[in-house]
Design a protein around this motif. Sequence first.
Motif, PDB file in Angstrom:
ATOM      1  N   ALA A  27       0.874  -1.170   0.000  1.00  0.00           N
ATOM      2  CA  ALA A  27       0.000   0.000   0.000  1.00  0.00           C
ATOM      3  C   ALA A  27       0.910   1.219   0.000  1.00  0.00           C
ATOM      4  N   ARG A  28       0.703   2.119  -0.965  1.00  0.00           N
ATOM      5  CA  ARG A  28       1.557   3.307  -1.086  1.00  0.00           C
ATOM      6  C   ARG A  28       0.706   4.557  -1.022  1.00  0.00           C
ATOM      7  N   HIS A  29       1.099   5.485  -0.141  1.00  0.00           N
ATOM      8  CA  HIS A  29       0.454   6.787  -0.054  1.00  0.00           C
ATOM      9  C   HIS A  29       0.979   7.609  -1.221  1.00  0.00           C
ATOM     10  N   VAL A  30       0.103   7.957  -2.136  1.00  0.00           N
ATOM     11  CA  VAL A  30       0.513   8.565  -3.397  1.00  0.00           C
ATOM     12  C   VAL A  30       1.227   9.894  -3.180  1.00  0.00           C
ATOM     13  N   GLU A  31       0.712  10.740  -2.319  1.00  0.00           N
ATOM     14  CA  GLU A  31       1.277  12.084  -2.141  1.00  0.00           C
ATOM     15  C   GLU A  31       2.679  12.060  -1.544  1.00  0.00           C
ATOM     16  N   SER A  32       2.900  11.242  -0.511  1.00  0.00           N
ATOM     17  CA  SER A  32       4.193  11.247   0.179  1.00  0.00           C
ATOM     18  C   SER A  32       5.153  10.182  -0.341  1.00  0.00           C
ATOM     19  N   GLY A  33       4.624   9.137  -0.970  1.00  0.00           N
ATOM     20  CA  GLY A  33       5.465   8.038  -1.420  1.00  0.00           C
ATOM     21  C   GLY A  33       5.752   7.013  -0.339  1.00  0.00           C
ATOM     22  N   VAL A  34       5.252   7.243   0.876  1.00  0.00           N
ATOM     23  CA  VAL A  34       5.445   6.290   1.967  1.00  0.00           C
ATOM     24  C   VAL A  34       4.695   5.009   1.620  1.00  0.00           C
ATOM     25  N   ALA A  35       5.336   3.868   1.846  1.00  0.00           N
ATOM     26  CA  ALA A  35       4.723   2.590   1.495  1.00  0.00           C
ATOM     27  C   ALA A  35       4.983   1.557   2.577  1.00  0.00           C
ATOM     28  N   SER A  36       4.108   0.564   2.618  1.00  0.00           N
ATOM     29  CA  SER A  36       4.283  -0.570   3.512  1.00  0.00           C
ATOM     30  C   SER A  36       3.569  -1.757   2.886  1.00  0.00           C
ATOM     31  N   PHE A  37       3.822  -2.951   3.401  1.00  0.00           N
ATOM     32  CA  PHE A  37       3.234  -4.128   2.769  1.00  0.00           C
ATOM     33  C   PHE A  37       2.621  -5.067   3.795  1.00  0.00           C
ATOM     34  N   GLY A  38       1.846  -6.003   3.281  1.00  0.00           N
ATOM     35  CA  GLY A  38       1.238  -7.036   4.104  1.00  0.00           C
ATOM     36  C   GLY A  38       0.783  -8.179   3.220  1.00  0.00           C
ATOM     37  N   ASP A  39       0.202  -9.188   3.848  1.00  0.00           N
ATOM     38  CA  ASP A  39      -0.296 -10.338   3.092  1.00  0.00           C
ATOM     39  C   ASP A  39      -1.632 -10.045   2.422  1.00  0.00           C
ATOM     40  N   THR A  40      -2.353  -9.044   2.932  1.00  0.00           N
ATOM     41  CA  THR A  40      -3.643  -8.652   2.362  1.00  0.00           C
ATOM     42  C   THR A  40      -3.678  -7.133   2.224  1.00  0.00           C
ATOM     43  N   GLU A  41      -4.659  -6.621   1.497  1.00  0.00           N
ATOM     44  CA  GLU A  41      -4.803  -5.169   1.382  1.00  0.00           C
ATOM     45  C   GLU A  41      -5.066  -4.549   2.748  1.00  0.00           C
ATOM     46  N   ALA A  42      -5.891  -5.207   3.558  1.00  0.00           N
ATOM     47  CA  ALA A  42      -6.209  -4.674   4.888  1.00  0.00           C
ATOM     48  C   ALA A  42      -4.957  -4.592   5.758  1.00  0.00           C
ATOM     49  N   GLU A  43      -4.143  -5.641   5.736  1.00  0.00           N
ATOM     50  CA  GLU A  43      -2.915  -5.628   6.530  1.00  0.00           C
ATOM     51  C   GLU A  43      -1.948  -4.566   6.010  1.00  0.00           C
ATOM     52  N   ALA A  44      -1.847  -4.444   4.695  1.00  0.00           N
ATOM     53  CA  ALA A  44      -0.972  -3.426   4.112  1.00  0.00           C
ATOM     54  C   ALA A  44      -1.430  -2.026   4.524  1.00  0.00           C
ATOM     55  N   LEU A  45      -2.741  -1.800   4.576  1.00  0.00           N
ATOM     56  CA  LEU A  45      -3.261  -0.497   5.010  1.00  0.00           C
ATOM     57  C   LEU A  45      -2.941  -0.229   6.473  1.00  0.00           C
ATOM     58  N   ARG A  46      -3.071  -1.258   7.319  1.00  0.00           N
ATOM     59  CA  ARG A  46      -2.723  -1.078   8.737  1.00  0.00           C
ATOM     60  C   ARG A  46      -1.246  -0.727   8.882  1.00  0.00           C
ATOM     61  N   GLN A  47      -0.403  -1.430   8.147  1.00  0.00           N
ATOM     62  CA  GLN A  47       1.034  -1.154   8.200  1.00  0.00           C
ATOM     63  C   GLN A  47       1.341   0.241   7.645  1.00  0.00           C
ATOM     64  N   LEU A  48       0.618   0.633   6.592  1.00  0.00           N
ATOM     65  CA  LEU A  48       0.811   1.964   6.016  1.00  0.00           C
ATOM     66  C   LEU A  48       0.417   3.041   7.018  1.00  0.00           C
ATOM     67  N   ALA A  49      -0.658   2.809   7.760  1.00  0.00           N
ATOM     68  CA  ALA A  49      -1.077   3.781   8.777  1.00  0.00           C
ATOM     69  C   ALA A  49       0.034   3.987   9.806  1.00  0.00           C
TER      70      ALA A  49
END
Length: 88
Positions: A27-49
């Motif tokens: 999951a990548r925040h488009v404006e800042s470029g900050v990214a994180s990953f997970g096994d699912t979209e939900a997990e990737a979003l939690r990690q991105l937060a």
Amino acid sequence: MATVSGPDGDAPSGVEFIHEEDGRVTARHVESGVASFGDTEAEALRQLADALDSHFGEGEEIEDPDAYLEEMGIDVEIGSEGPPPWLE
């Protein structure tokens, strides 16, 4: 080959998902470029937060870096090039 969805797809506003070949989702925040990953979209979003909180969060200034490092038990050897810029 990785595939990308969002920000106009099913991703939350301002986020894009990158589906990697190995099954992981970034999951990548488009404006800042900050990214994180997970096994699912939900997990990737939690990690991105968490990553965004760290990126944009307010930290406390360290008044005396040498004392702080000593307090944390970190022994820093200064090489021939001198201290890193954050210790000057």
